[in-house]
Design an enzyme around this catalytic site. Structure first.
Site, short mmCIF file in Angstrom:
data_model
loop_
_atom_site.label_atom_id
_atom_site.label_comp_id
_atom_site.label_asym_id
_atom_site.label_seq_id
_atom_site.Cartn_x
_atom_site.Cartn_y
_atom_site.Cartn_z
N ARG A 165 -16.52 -23.66 14.35
CA ARG A 165 -15.91 -24.26 15.55
C ARG A 165 -16.97 -24.72 16.57
O ARG A 165 -16.76 -24.63 17.77
CB ARG A 165 -14.99 -23.27 16.27
N SER A 235 -5.83 -22.22 18.93
CA SER A 235 -6.51 -20.94 19.13
C SER A 235 -7.26 -21.00 20.46
O SER A 235 -8.16 -21.81 20.61
CB SER A 235 -7.55 -20.69 18.03
N GLU A 339 -12.39 -20.39 22.78
CA GLU A 339 -12.74 -21.56 21.97
C GLU A 339 -12.51 -22.81 22.82
O GLU A 339 -13.25 -23.78 22.72
CB GLU A 339 -11.89 -21.61 20.71
#
Ligand code: EPU
Length: 343
Positions: A165, A235, A339
């Protein structure tokens, strides 16, 4: 063509659905338009930031500067060597439309990343991934405009520093580049990746990429809230990576704490002495699953996702995230990292 809008509502440009504004919202259709804008505009010291579909962002307040958004479209088949096809795709193409287009045209590999809310440029910036697949494995190069001097540059996948990510675009290069096009290399023979729970059960005989895509879509729809109904940024937290020692000491106290191998270790648990633990489990066991703070909530079916319960302010989302980070840290000694990018 390039358009500039002043005091522009970003409600449609952030999947949390927060009602924040940009002082200037700039949308460009080509590299040349952006280069011209950069050379002709005196930004008077105001900041500049580039967004994609806004599905991985948290606007913490109005943006007092130039918010750039690409409208560079197009999918071009630039080559095919009999094993792989090379596709050059505009940053503003909707990620999931591109996934469907690639499958329909006989180019494979992206099916496990179906339905991820993103645009193609942001997919590279973010190194999106799901169900055992990461987009970095299909990227050849990323074309950009350097926002600092208007030059046009291209980075190989290796240059981009892709990680879980993450990429340099999100890290040490943050704010430097506008991604304009991404070049992919996709296999023309379908080799399914069914290692993830939920896909393993698919019948292997005669399996098509479209069937994998359909399975991924139904799995996502059953677990993740639809941002057009319940604002969210997917997320919100990363799954933390902790040392094996730390994991073993937690397991003495919480015998059912799950763990997964860290992909970069090649799938072994202890090659670098680290494992990944699901943030969802930590948040649930810190008592936050399904709870809310003001109009910001923790999704009842997947606690990794924070949701706008309706009319939430940026402060309410920030406060909820901070409370969760605090409680998880106190209970497990693990600091969750968002994130989502705070702007
Ligand atoms: N879990 C709980 N409680 C829950 C839900 C899950 O404890 O209510 C635990 C379970 O142990 C479960 C584990 O969390 O096995 C993992 O859950 P899941 O398989 O749903 O995956 P995830 O870790 O929550 C990651 C990605 C998702 C991606 C899925 C599938 C991150 C931060 N998230 O989620 O990505 O779709 O795997 O590959 O890596 C996104 O980036 O927006 C996103 C949704």
């Amino acid at each position: 063509m390039l358009t500039i809008k002043e005091n522009y509502s970003l409600r449609e440009h952030n999947s949390f659905g927060l009602d924040v504004k940009a002082r200037y919202f700039v949308e460009y259709e080509s590299e040349e338009d952006l280069v011209k804008f950069l050379s002709e505009t005196d930004t008077a010291g105001l900041p500049m930031f580039h967004i994609g579909s806004g599905s991985d962002l948290l606007f913490t307040k109005d943006y007092d500067g130039y918010l750039l958004h690409s409208a560079v479209r197009g999918v071009e088949v630039a080559g095919n060597d009999g094993d792989n096809a090379v596709l050059v795709v505009g940053a503003a193409e909707i990620w999931d439309d591109f996934v469907q287009w690639s499958i329909s045209n006989g180019y494979y590999g992206l099916e496990n990343m179906s339905l991820i809310p993103s645009e193609v440029g942001a997919a590279a910036v973010q190194n999106i991934g799901a169900y055992g697949t990461e987009v970095k494995d299909y990227i050849v190069c990323v074309d950009c405009v350097d926002l600092r001097d208007g030059s046009i540059v291209s980075f190989s996948a290796e240059d981009c520093g892709f990680d879980y990510r993450h990429s340099h675009f999100k890290g040490q290069w943050r704010g430097w580049y506008a991604v304009t096009r991404v070049t992919f290399s996709l296999p023309i023979r379908f080799i399914p990746n069914l290692h993830y729970r939920g896909l393993m059960e698919l019948p292997q005989e005669g399996l098509t990429a479209q069937a994998v895509r359909d399975a991924v879509i139904s799995m996502r729809q059953s677990k993740l809230p639809d941002p057009s109904i319940l604002g969210n940024a997917g997320s919100f937290f990363l799954n933390p990576i902790i040392s094996l020692d730390k994991y073993e000491s937690l397991r003495l106290q919480y015998p059912d704490i799950p763990h997964f191998p860290v992909p970069s270790t090649g799938g072994t648990l202890n090659a670098v002495g680290e494992v990944k633990v699901p943030a969802a489990w930590l948040i649930e066991h810190a008592g936050w699953k399904g709870r809310s703070l003001g109009r910001a909530g923790v999704y009842e079916f997947q606690p990794l996702v924070l949701v706008n319960l309706g009319g939430a302010t940026p402060d309410e989302i920030v406060a909820l995230a901070a409370r969760i980070i605090d409680d998880v840290s106190r209970k497990f000694g693990i600091t969750l990292k968002p994130e989502a990018i705070y702007i």
